[in-house]
Enzyme design. Sequence first.
Site, PDB file in Angstrom:
ATOM      1  N   ASP A 220       0.854  -1.176   0.000  1.00 23.48           N
ATOM      2  CA  ASP A 220       0.000   0.000   0.000  1.00 23.48           C
ATOM      3  C   ASP A 220       0.900   1.240   0.000  1.00 23.48           C
ATOM      4  O   ASP A 220       1.720   1.413   0.895  1.00 23.48           O
ATOM      5  CB  ASP A 220      -0.875  -0.032   1.274  1.00 23.48           C
TER       6      ASP A 220
ATOM      7  N   ASP B 206      -3.001   2.530  -5.995  1.00 25.70           N
ATOM      8  CA  ASP B 206      -1.896   2.595  -5.043  1.00 25.70           C
ATOM      9  C   ASP B 206      -1.780   1.392  -4.121  1.00 25.70           C
ATOM     10  O   ASP B 206      -1.042   1.433  -3.151  1.00 25.70           O
ATOM     11  CB  ASP B 206      -1.993   3.884  -4.220  1.00 25.70           C
ATOM     12  N   GLU B 207      -2.534   0.341  -4.364  1.00 22.50           N
ATOM     13  CA  GLU B 207      -2.359  -0.836  -3.511  1.00 22.50           C
ATOM     14  C   GLU B 207      -2.624  -2.109  -4.304  1.00 22.50           C
ATOM     15  O   GLU B 207      -3.380  -2.117  -5.267  1.00 22.50           O
ATOM     16  CB  GLU B 207      -3.253  -0.773  -2.268  1.00 22.50           C
TER      17      GLU B 207
END
Lengths: 372, 432
Positions: free
Chosen positions: B56, B149-150
């Site tokens: 993350d 983003d993860e």
Amino acid sequence: MKISIERGTLLKAVGQAQSVVERRNTIPILANVLIEAEGDTVSFRATDLDIEVVDKTNAMVERAGSTTVSAVTLHEIVRKLPDGALVQLTDDGAAGRLTVEAGRSNFSLATLPKEDFPVMASSDYSANFSAPAPVLRRLFDKSKFAISTEETRYYLNGVYMHVADGEDGRVLRCVATDGHRLARIDADLPMGAEELPGVIVPRKTVGELHKLLDDDDATIAVSVSETKVRFATPEITLTSKVIDGTFPDYTRVIPVGNTRKMEVDATEFAQAVDRVATVSSERSRAVKLALDEDRLVLSVNAPDAGAAEEELAVAYGDERLEIGFNAKYLLEIASQVDRENAVFLFNNSGDPTLMREGGDTSAVYVVMPMRV
Amino acid sequence: MLLFVHLLCIPYSVPMPALCRDCLTTFEAGRRCPSCRSPRVLSHPELFTLKVAHMDCDAFYASVEKRDNPELMDKPVIIGGGKRGVVSTACYVARIRGVRSAMPMFQALKLCPDAVVIKPRGSHYAAVSKQIRALMDELTPAIEPLSLDEAFLDMTGTERLHGHPPAVMLARLVKRMEDELGLSGSIGLSHNKFLAKIASDLDKPRGFSIIGKAETAAFLRDKPVRLIWGVGPAAQASLDKAGIRTFTDLLRWEKRDLHDRFGSMGDRLWHLARGEDSRRVSAHAPMKSISNETTFFEDTADPDILDGHLWRLSEKVADRAKAKGSAGRVVTVKLKRANHSALSRRVSQPDLTQSADRIYRTARALFATVADEGPFRLIGVGISDLGPAEGADSAGDLLDPQATKRRAAEKATDSIRARFGDGAILKGRAIR
């Protein structure tokens, strides 16, 4: 309260109660069955606030009284007791427990005060009539498959029971539809049903009703008001709210000008539909019917999975026709036919198709085609 | 005294696999890396055997903006849209002041009036996300991105290929993200997705947390069930009613009772309570839903305005479904009231649809059931339970004979737009 009752009798009564009880509910008392013993009868009452069922049965009542206990737990216990066992239910008011004893088994169940148990308000029924169980069974069993589950059209979530003009005079009629298929089932109008207000009997009630109708010789007393409907045998009384809504004008939906007639053995037809539909795993898979002079070709084409085709001999004398249907709907409709051949009346590939059993117009089905 | 505490904490006698997050040296226990003396040491009995990870990025959007504009480095930065919008990402400086993502912008600005508010640059973040993805691709083919983003990474079977256990490769991944892209990320490493996702959040930013098999039960014991991804305030409320607050509470329930009370979520809860999660890290997780929503400049309860939005959103959803060759059985309407409480209604239909007309009509019927709960600040429309477009909308409606005609009109509209552009033809209700 202290009563003794035969396991089979108890199982039936509690079984009916626990199926009305909603599995997921947040009001604890609604999970319970109210047991009331007086004279030589015991009654078992359960409700989900929309439906109430009361099952009265004979029992040895040593001490009159009443209590409420979890319907599901009691049902599970009774179900697991050996056949023929004598079950004793004892309520020791003070401790708030109900003791269930049979042979060497002994259970102690938590109870809730009977005062908290909601009893459905009675209604002024404007129509009261009685009908043989097989007549009502046919009306509801043959229509219930078409009940919608779509909550946005809540007024379709039940069977519309009303009085209508049939071909040979007034009839008691049940109609259900989900917008894709429709069932219209008629029965002779019973005495006293003339003033029946049209009501939409909810899906769950139709399911519960089925259990009241399994005795061919039974006569069912039916009472109807604008807001409630009640079905009663001497033992069981099922009261239900009806759906508060207007059932759409279904008469416009039933095609009258369909002239292309196909007659086919319903069982052979259903089996063939089922076979060709196997190649597609889609839930709303389409079956194509290609009709030509006394010949029907059923086919399914699933681009990813494969294709299937089967030919059937039918009676058809009109022009060539290709029309598609949801396989599941065709199967359900074909399985309603149990005596004669299935008669399909088509117009064209985009218009609703009508199906009936032989020349019998007391049970009519309509199904919407699919683009294929 | 200090020395005494440390001696207690780290029993030097038992060898415990350890890894330096700065120079990637592996060694056996120690508080500092024997080779570079860095204190950023990871040690855990299962360090080199765990294989499922969740990566993350730390305050991704804000970090990208700070990286691109070093002047912002020490300033509180909030990414989000307009005065009426919500905070999409807040940098760690802003978080110290209490700003959180999903917080309404006005509230965020009250807490942090000197914040630099930046409108999200979606396509730029997507490009940066691709660079990160390229680094992850070197580690394993089993990557399941959850957003820009993860992502989950399943490193099973990669040790022989890389010559290093997953933990080393993951530490290298975040190090490379910092060195090469100037962005930091946090890693959670465990034995399934559920725990890996929880772990990545334990030690943010620049974190690396491990939940081993041996301590799973002890770790979960007193944790609140809201830790479960997908248990929001509403689910929490219904769990509260059942007296379920922590994982220990959950463990007391029979599987069947949970199922009866909570349906399929109950089954999942039963397994999660035991730290079990058998979901695979799937590189090609199929799209699950298509939805669009809009936040109003002013809260509204005006049925006409809302109806106009319903139509435009339905059309957007239908356009996207058509572009992707997809269709859905379930139609959902999502609303947010003026006080930010959310509300959603869904209905499942027997067949698939990608028609704007059908989505709109279904959404409108759903909306009608809650219309009096306004005014609203947000409205959204979505379809889910997706399937292929072939066979969608192929059945007519007995009770709505005009539906077939409207569908033909929609087809014609679509082809006119394909030829002359999106604005070439509009429905009257689209301009309300």
